[in-house]
Write an enzyme that holds these catalytic residues in place. Structure first.
Site, PDB file in Angstrom:
ATOM      1  N   SER A 198       1.167  -1.282  -0.048  1.00 46.91           N
ATOM      2  CA  SER A 198       0.129  -0.137  -0.037  1.00 46.91           C
ATOM      3  C   SER A 198       0.789   1.887   0.130  1.00 46.91           C
ATOM      4  O   SER A 198       1.763   1.594  -0.924  1.00 46.91           O
ATOM      5  CB  SER A 198      -0.499  -0.313   1.385  1.00 46.91           C
ATOM      6  OG  SER A 198      -2.103   1.088   0.864  1.00 46.91           O
ATOM      7  N   GLU A 326      -8.949  -5.221  -4.360  1.00 47.36           N
ATOM      8  CA  GLU A 326      -8.755  -4.209  -3.516  1.00 47.36           C
ATOM      9  C   GLU A 326      -9.365  -3.250  -2.958  1.00 47.36           C
ATOM     10  O   GLU A 326      -9.560  -3.343  -0.644  1.00 47.36           O
ATOM     11  CB  GLU A 326      -7.672  -3.358  -3.555  1.00 47.36           C
ATOM     12  CG  GLU A 326      -6.794  -3.878  -4.844  1.00 47.36           C
ATOM     13  CD  GLU A 326      -5.115  -4.322  -3.850  1.00 47.36           C
ATOM     14  OE1 GLU A 326      -4.822  -3.753  -2.928  1.00 47.36           O
ATOM     15  OE2 GLU A 326      -4.010  -4.534  -4.244  1.00 47.36           O
ATOM     16  N   HIS A 422      -7.789  -5.820  -0.037  1.00 49.91           N
ATOM     17  CA  HIS A 422      -6.666  -5.000   0.110  1.00 49.91           C
ATOM     18  C   HIS A 422      -6.578  -5.216   1.560  1.00 49.91           C
ATOM     19  O   HIS A 422      -6.983  -5.938   2.357  1.00 49.91           O
ATOM     20  CB  HIS A 422      -6.725  -3.339   0.351  1.00 49.91           C
ATOM     21  CG  HIS A 422      -6.142  -2.425   0.670  1.00 49.91           C
ATOM     22  ND1 HIS A 422      -5.066  -2.375  -0.721  1.00 49.91           N
ATOM     23  CD2 HIS A 422      -5.343  -2.005   1.363  1.00 49.91           C
ATOM     24  CE1 HIS A 422      -3.878  -1.661  -0.129  1.00 49.91           C
ATOM     25  NE2 HIS A 422      -4.398  -1.353   1.105  1.00 49.91           N
TER      26      HIS A 422
END
Length: 516
Positions: A198, A326, A422
């Protein structure tokens, strides 16, 4: 020159001591590894050093116990189980590294992996339980280093009187520490791999484009690269709005009047109402984070995609990838799973979908998609999937080597509704299923056998890449577009998200502009 303490007949039972350039540190033995925590790689960024580039750590006499993680950098209230950041020591020695090593023998020359945490550039610290690197170091026979860097206003707000991208400069300073000291911990400074997820992956991508980071690592792994890099004008405008929340100007002189632990409240206050700024900040506003790397022309001269296309990564081997679903994590966190209206889907498509086709292109490509699916798909593509894919394309175009992956195995959390969301790759990579985000994705601590197998595969591929440059699947090419799909039955195949890839093929991830 750094050297380990001489080994003697009691060495296996005595606490290990290693000499770094700044002084000696004492670690501890844990589960077949030697672990050192909280070693300063730079001076505390307070007082005159606050909001400035990192400065060398002061030397110390005697032996410093390296048993505990350093305090986290000042930050907003935590999320995804990272509440321990707020409960940790409130000291100001934030810029520290941690080392997991199979053996602190200078002759070992093991590959080194340097972890950079995520957290929207406003949260996170290396001491989070989910980043316990024991399984990676043990299973892969590698040295693992994790580091703290400044986040939020301290690290990324674009202020008058301060260099841009201070959080990135902290990462460079940590990599310089690795270069200068890691041999004594059994690592090879010529075999360094940076890896992050990320905002950590966004940092890895930025490091690939930063002149000051050149030569500090040989390989890079970027997991879910966010496409958000601010232009100078946008970053300065956002900093003005942050400072206004505290009744101040965006200058070092003004913001220094507020203590480091109190200042994050200004960023948090702005983040809660960023949607009001869509007309001014465009796509940056719905991200709810007023922080990203700034393409300032100096620390970060151009975007990572521009840099790699021009050949900046030619000498660095790259693994990059993303998760299939995600954005579903953020829908779940906001209580929006299954509750997206047609009006909300239309808003997202019009704001984020690329090119002239825009909304119509997505509806044509996914004719049976529900409003939920369209809302999630376009934001998954814009924020993580297409930036990650384009980074592989840019690396291949620039003459470098990239290996692309997509994680498609669905997490058991949320009754399976979370999909391959995610941050799922964090517990899979680290094997920390009962910590931080793992608690949400693997409720009750139940880890199915396919997750254990996939977890082992993650570590085997990542550490093999750190050792040889080959993660176990073919390099990505702009013709065949072969990708490692990570699922219960992993396979190598053409990139699965072809419909999205075609829509985003001509899109340029440029610095995000100030609109008004």
């Amino acid at each position: 020159m750094t050297t380990a303490e001489p080994r003697g007949p009691m060495a296996d039972s005595a606490p290990p001591v290693v000499r770094t350039r700044a002084g000696a540190v004492r670690g501890c033995r844990e589960g077949g590894l030697t672990v050192f925590r909280g070693i300063p790689f730079a001076a505390p960024p307070v007082g005159e050093a606050r909001f400035q580039a990192p400065r060398p750590a002061p030397a110390w006499d005697g032996i410093r116990d390296a048993y505990a993680f350093g305090p986290p950098p000042p930050q907003e209230a935590a999320f995804l189980g990272r509440g321990d950041a707020q409960d940790a020591s409130p000291g100001d020695d934030w810029l520290t590294v941690n080392v997991w090593t199979p053996d602190p023998d200078p002759a070992a020359h093991r590959p080194v992996m340097v972890w950079i945490y995520g957290g929207a550039y406003k949260l996170g610290h290396a001491g989070s339980p989910g980043y316990d690197a024991r399984h990676i170091a043990h299973d892969g026979d590698v040295v693992v280093v994790s580091l703290n860097y400044r986040v939020g206003i301290e690290g990324f707000a674009h202020l008058d009187g301060a260099p841009a991208n201070r959080g990135l400069l902290d990462q460079v300073a940590a990599l310089e520490w690795v270069r200068d000291n890691i041999t004594a911990f059994g690592g090879d400074p010529g075999q360094v791999t940076v890896f992050g997820e990320s905002a950590g992956a966004g940092s890895v991508a930025a490091l690939l484009a930063m002149p000051s980071a050149s030569g500090l690592f040989r390989r890079a792994i970027a997991q879910s690269v966010p496409g958000t890099y601010f232009s100078d004008a946008l970053a300065r405008d956002i900093a003005t709005a942050i400072a206004a929340e505290a009744g101040l100007r965006p200058t070092v002189a003004d913001l220094s009047t507020v203590g480091p632990r109190a200042l994050p409240a200004a960023g948090e206050a702005l983040g809660a109402k960023m949607l009001q700024y869509v007309g001014r900040w465009g796509q940056a506003a719905p991200t709810m984070t007023p922080f990203s790397p700034v393409v300032d022309g100096e620390v970060l001269p151009v975007t990572p995609w521009q840099a790699l296309t021009a050949g900046a990564g030619r000498d660095v081997e790259l693994v990059v990838g993303h998760n299939r679903d995600e954005f579903r994590l953020f829908l779940a966190m906001g209580g929006q799973l299954g509750n997206i209206t047609e009006e909300q889907a239309r808003w997202a498509l019009r704001l984020f979908a690329p090119g002239e086709a825009g909304e119509d292109g997505y509806r044509a490509a996914f004719p049976d998609a529900s409003p939920d699916e369209l809302f999630e798909r376009v934001q998954t593509d814009w924020l993580f999937a297409m930036p990650s894919h384009h980074l592989a394309e840019a690396q291949a175009t620039g003459g470098g080597r990239a290996h692309l992956y997509e994680l498609t195995w669905p997490a058991p959390g949320g009754g399976g509704a979370l999909g391959a969301c995610h941050a799922l790759d964090i517990p899979l990579l680290f094997g920390t299923f009962a910590a931080d985000v793992g608690l949400m994705l693997f409720p009750g601590g139940e880890v199915p056998p396919e997750a254990e197998a996939l977890s082992a595969r993650f570590r085997a591929s990542w550490t093999a890449f750190a050792r040889t440059g080959d993660p176990g699947w073919p390099a990505y090419g702009t013709q065949e577009r072969l990708v490692q799909v990570l699922d219960a039955e992993p396979q190598v195949r053409a990139y699965p998200e072809e419909a999205s890839r075609r829509m985003w093929e001509e899109y340029e991830f440029a610095p995000m502009p100030l609109l008004a």
